[in-house]
Design an enzyme around this catalytic site. Structure first.
Site, PDB file in Angstrom:
ATOM      1  N   ARG A  77      -9.185   0.848   8.332  1.00  0.00           N
ATOM      2  CA  ARG A  77      -8.954  -0.360   8.740  1.00  0.00           C
ATOM      3  C   ARG A  77     -10.301  -1.279   9.134  1.00  0.00           C
ATOM      4  NH1 ARG A  77      -3.279   0.802   8.354  1.00  0.00           N
ATOM      5  NH2 ARG A  77      -2.296  -0.585   9.427  1.00  0.00           N
TER       6      ARG A  77
ATOM      7  N   ARG B  73       0.878  -8.510  13.481  1.00  0.00           N
ATOM      8  CA  ARG B  73       0.060  -7.636  12.486  1.00  0.00           C
ATOM      9  C   ARG B  73      -0.571  -8.462  11.381  1.00  0.00           C
ATOM     10  NH1 ARG B  73       4.719  -4.491  10.511  1.00  0.00           N
ATOM     11  NH2 ARG B  73       3.166  -3.194   9.288  1.00  0.00           N
TER      12      ARG B  73
ATOM     13  N   ARG C  38      11.379  -0.342  10.373  1.00  0.00           N
ATOM     14  CA  ARG C  38      10.495  -0.103  11.418  1.00  0.00           C
ATOM     15  C   ARG C  38      10.508  -1.216  12.661  1.00  0.00           C
ATOM     16  NH1 ARG C  38       4.819   0.650   8.080  1.00  0.00           N
ATOM     17  NH2 ARG C  38       4.114  -0.446  10.019  1.00  0.00           N
TER      18      ARG C  38
ATOM     19  N   LYS D 198       0.765  -1.169  -0.041  1.00  0.00           N
ATOM     20  CA  LYS D 198       0.168  -0.018  -0.019  1.00  0.00           C
ATOM     21  C   LYS D 198       0.730   1.350  -0.078  1.00  0.00           C
ATOM     22  CE  LYS D 198      -2.159  -0.997   3.938  1.00  0.00           C
ATOM     23  NZ  LYS D 198      -1.680  -2.178   4.499  1.00  0.00           N
TER      24      LYS D 198
HETATM   25  P1  AMP Z   1       0.796   1.042   8.770  1.00  0.00           P
HETATM   26  O1  AMP Z   1       2.167   1.909   8.368  1.00  0.00           O
HETATM   27  O2  AMP Z   1      -0.178   1.356   7.840  1.00  0.00           O
HETATM   28  O3  AMP Z   1       1.510  -0.276   8.792  1.00  0.00           O
HETATM   29  O4  AMP Z   1       0.583   1.206  10.378  1.00  0.00           O
HETATM   30  C1  AMP Z   1       1.504   1.140  11.413  1.00  0.00           C
HETATM   31  C2  AMP Z   1       0.715   0.968  12.723  1.00  0.00           C
HETATM   32  O5  AMP Z   1      -0.030   2.289  12.902  1.00  0.00           O
HETATM   33  C3  AMP Z   1      -0.417   0.045  12.532  1.00  0.00           C
HETATM   34  O6  AMP Z   1       0.240  -1.443  12.859  1.00  0.00           O
HETATM   35  C4  AMP Z   1      -1.426   0.398  13.804  1.00  0.00           C
HETATM   36  O7  AMP Z   1      -0.858   0.051  15.012  1.00  0.00           O
HETATM   37  C5  AMP Z   1      -1.385   1.975  13.429  1.00  0.00           C
HETATM   38  N1  AMP Z   1      -2.651   2.239  12.446  1.00  0.00           N
HETATM   39  C6  AMP Z   1      -2.150   2.756  11.159  1.00  0.00           C
HETATM   40  N2  AMP Z   1      -3.348   3.121  10.665  1.00  0.00           N
HETATM   41  C7  AMP Z   1      -4.280   2.729  11.620  1.00  0.00           C
HETATM   42  C8  AMP Z   1      -5.671   3.011  11.371  1.00  0.00           C
HETATM   43  N3  AMP Z   1      -6.304   3.348  10.348  1.00  0.00           N
HETATM   44  N4  AMP Z   1      -6.502   2.339  12.528  1.00  0.00           N
HETATM   45  C9  AMP Z   1      -5.857   1.900  13.407  1.00  0.00           C
HETATM   46  N5  AMP Z   1      -4.467   1.857  13.611  1.00  0.00           N
HETATM   47  C10 AMP Z   1      -3.795   2.199  12.684  1.00  0.00           C
END
Ligand code: AMP
Length: 212
Positions: free
Chosen positions: A88, A171, A160, A13
């Site tokens: 999400r 995750r 990360r 993404k």
């Molecule tokens: P990502 O970079 O999209 O993988 O997001 C990293 C982390 O941020 C995720 O593992 C969640 O803990 C949190 N996160 C990001 N976007 C959301 C969302 N829309 N709702 C809830 N948690 C989020």
């Protein structure tokens, strides 16, 4: 135009959002990036969010939706945006729908990128990010020209915290897009499903075609 990018962690993404933003000039809004900025800056929201992020959990909707609504209320999001990592779940999707309806707009496209678990695992393990500009690399699929250095801005690349093996598994278990979320966009007849196993360029081409 407002676009949401859906898919499990590691589906691509973020990388595809960066490519589409470059090709279309659409504003790229990543809730994950926003949370990481808060964590880095040591804000109260960052401290709260990190309790969830470090375990591979989703941050509670109340915090996430408030942050997102504040972001899309800014002037640069008036004409459109591409959301990467939001929504999400259905409550987040409904909050976005309501906010956009309030300004006579809507989500125009939902792009769902999927890939099998073994592929997702290997991608998350090899991911590197520029500390300075946020550009994403992958050590096998999309490596930087010089290891550890960003091609675009010579910033330092890092991995990360939540890409470590233990958290990655959590995750993957907890963060696949729920069926009800996919159905939300299918019902609205704006869902495109893309096979994320194809090459980066092929996926970008399909996504750009879908939103043309
Ligand atoms: P990502 O970079 O999209 O993988 O997001 C990293 C982390 O941020 C995720 O593992 C969640 O803990 C949190 N996160 C990001 N976007 C959301 C969302 N829309 N709702 C809830 N948690 C989020």
């Amino acid at each position: 135009m407002f676009i949401v990018l859906l898919g499990p962690p590691g589906a691509g993404k973020g990388t595809q959002a960066q490519r589409i933003a470059a090709a279309t000039q659409l504003l790229h809004i990543s809730t994950g990036d926003m949370f990481r900025e808060h964590v880095k800056g040591g804000t109260e929201l960052g401290k709260q969010a990190n309790e969830y992020m470090s375990k591979g959990d989703l941050v509670p909707d109340a915090l996430t939706i408030q942050m997102l609504l504040e972001r899309i209320g800014r002037a640069d999001a008036a004409e459109g945006a591409m959301f990467d990592g939001f929504p999400r779940n259905v409550p987040q999707a409904e909050a976005l729908d309501a906010a956009l309806a309030g300004r006579a707009a809507k989500v125009d496209h939902a792009l769902l990128i999927s890939a099998p678990d073994d592929e997702l695992l290997s991608r998350l393990g090899g991911r590197w990010i520029c500390r300075n500009c946020g550009h994403l690399y992958h050590e096998r699929n999309d490596p930087p020209k010089k290891a550890g250095i960003c091609d675009l801005c010579t910033g330092e690349l890092y991995q990360r915290e939540d890409d470590r093996p233990g958290v990655v598994m959590a995750r993957l278990e907890k963060q696949k897009p729920p069926v009800a979320l996919i159905e939300h966009y299918r019902k609205a007849d704006i869902l495109s499903e893309i096979d994320g196993k194809q090459s980066l360029d092929a996926v970008t081409a399909v996504l750009l075609e879908a939103i043309k």
